[in-house]
Design a protein around this motif. Structure first.
Motif, short mmCIF file in Angstrom:
data_model
loop_
_atom_site.label_atom_id
_atom_site.label_comp_id
_atom_site.label_asym_id
_atom_site.label_seq_id
_atom_site.Cartn_x
_atom_site.Cartn_y
_atom_site.Cartn_z
N GLN A 246 -10.63 -1.52 29.52
CA GLN A 246 -9.74 -0.85 30.46
C GLN A 246 -9.22 -1.80 31.54
N LYS A 247 -10.10 -2.59 32.11
CA LYS A 247 -9.68 -3.50 33.18
C LYS A 247 -8.64 -4.49 32.68
N LEU A 248 -8.84 -4.97 31.48
CA LEU A 248 -7.90 -5.93 30.89
C LEU A 248 -6.54 -5.28 30.64
N LYS A 249 -6.56 -4.05 30.15
CA LYS A 249 -5.31 -3.33 29.88
C LYS A 249 -4.53 -3.09 31.17
N VAL A 250 -5.22 -2.61 32.19
CA VAL A 250 -4.55 -2.28 33.46
C VAL A 250 -3.96 -3.53 34.10
N LYS A 251 -4.76 -4.60 34.15
CA LYS A 251 -4.29 -5.82 34.81
C LYS A 251 -3.15 -6.48 34.02
N SER A 252 -3.18 -6.39 32.71
CA SER A 252 -2.09 -6.95 31.90
C SER A 252 -0.79 -6.19 32.14
N ALA A 253 -0.88 -4.86 32.16
CA ALA A 253 0.32 -4.06 32.41
C ALA A 253 0.85 -4.29 33.82
#
Length: 361
Positions: A246-253
């Protein structure tokens, strides 16, 4: 600089015309910088001048006459200046000690316990350096001590995950908002390695910290963004958004949205990559707070960009129906108001204009 305590600390005092290396308090200042403008006192050129300025600063009266300084106040100011210089020297020594630890060869024939101790010492050194390099002066000193060469060359892609993610974190900490350090890091080829870590490393913590460092190297940094484009960084970012972390997805977006807002000239490149279709596919996944950032990126992609709007209108995407259904779902949930606003903006931008011709005008 932030106020900190005395051991290895900095106080918010600095000598004029000081060199970048440290704490000379001599009066050998530069030429024309010592004279003040009309109605302003001259800049202090030595400790005595600084002490007088400290007494008069903050007064409501313009150019108040100097007052005698008590011995107690004089001693306090002198000690404050000494503490500031001493703190800088101590922090540089701490960094040198950390680099000595990190420069040691890995024990080749050590037992398991010795290897574990060695790794803990290296991790501790990287953590201390990350704390010290929150201060931009220390970050510059770290680079002058060849610390960045050591990080990129030896620790970023090799060794245990605990060393890899700490190395990536330290690169980001040093690089953020400091153009000279960003240029050095880019020149060492770190961005290519960081993108590989983000794309392929088996450890989630390494990937998250690699993304942090990438963000520090490409936001507000033209040379970094150009390298990012040459290395197909947007594709790596999209793959990161498709992961389960989740953290990776949010920060990438969030980084994608930031880049679209700051660099709208690259919207055509993203559309050619199929970014609209991939973002819509992400919105169709099981609902989560991550969708707010995906919809925000999609909004940024279509704003003032007719090609993006046309792609959102493609019937096979079914985006209008998806957005209207999502609006109904979010209507009664205050915690999703920003996501709701993005949905409404996309409906307004993409599906309220009657023709493509009116958009192009």
């Amino acid at each position: 600089m932030a106020d900190q305590g005395p051991g290895g600390s900095r106080l918010p005092l600095a000598l004029p015309a000081a060199s970048s290396q440290g704490c000379s308090s001599g009066g050998g200042g530069g030429g024309g910088g010592s004279s003040g403008g009309p109605g302003h006192p001259p800049h202090p050129r030595n400790l005595q001048g600084l002490l007088q300025m400290a007494i008069t600063a903050g007064s409501d009266e313009p150019d108040p006459p100097p007052e005698p300084m008590s011995e107690e106040r004089r001693q306090w100011l002198q000690e404050a200046m000494s503490a500031a210089c001493r703190g800088q020297r101590e922090e540089v020594e701490q960094m040198k000690n950390c680099l000595r630890v990190l420069s040691q060869p890995t024990p080749s024939s050590a037992g398991e316990a010795e290897l574990a101790t060695d790794q803990q010492e290296r991790e501790g050194a990287l953590e201390l350096l990350a704390d010290l390099c929150e201060n931009m002066d220390n970050a510059a000193d770290f680079c002058q001590l060849s610390g960045m060469h050591l990080l990129v060359g030896r620790y970023l892609e090799a060794g245990p995950a605990g060393l890899r993610w700490r190395a990536a974190q330290l690169i980001g900490t040093c690089s953020q908002n400091v153009a000279a350090i960003q240029e050095q890091v880019l020149g060492l080829g770190a961005l290519r390695k960081l993108l590989r870590l983000l794309d392929r490393d088996p450890c989630d913590s390494v990937r998250v910290k690699a993304l942090f460092a990438i963000s520090c190297l490409v936001r507000e940094q033209e040379a970094g963004l150009l390298q990012f484009l040459r290395l197909d960084g947007f594709s790596v970012l999209m793959r990161a958004m498709q992961q389960q972390v989740q953290k990776l997805k949010v920060k990438s977006a969030f980084l994608l949205q930031n880049l679209l807002v700051g660099h709208p000239e690259h919207k055509g490149t993203l559309c050619a990559m199929g970014m609209v279709q991939q973002l819509v596919a992400l919105v169709r996944t099981e609902h989560s707070p991550f969708h707010e950032h995906v919809l925000g990126a999609l909004c940024s992609l279509v704003t003032d960009f007719p090609q993006g709007v046309r792609e959102c209108r493609e019937p096979q995407l079914g985006l209008e129906e998806l957005l209207r259904h999502r609006c109904q779902l979010l209507q009664q949930h205050e915690e999703y108001q920003e996501e709701l606003e993005f949905c409404e903006k996309l409906l307004q931008t993409c599906f309220s204009s009657p023709t493509d011709d009116s958009m192009d005008r």
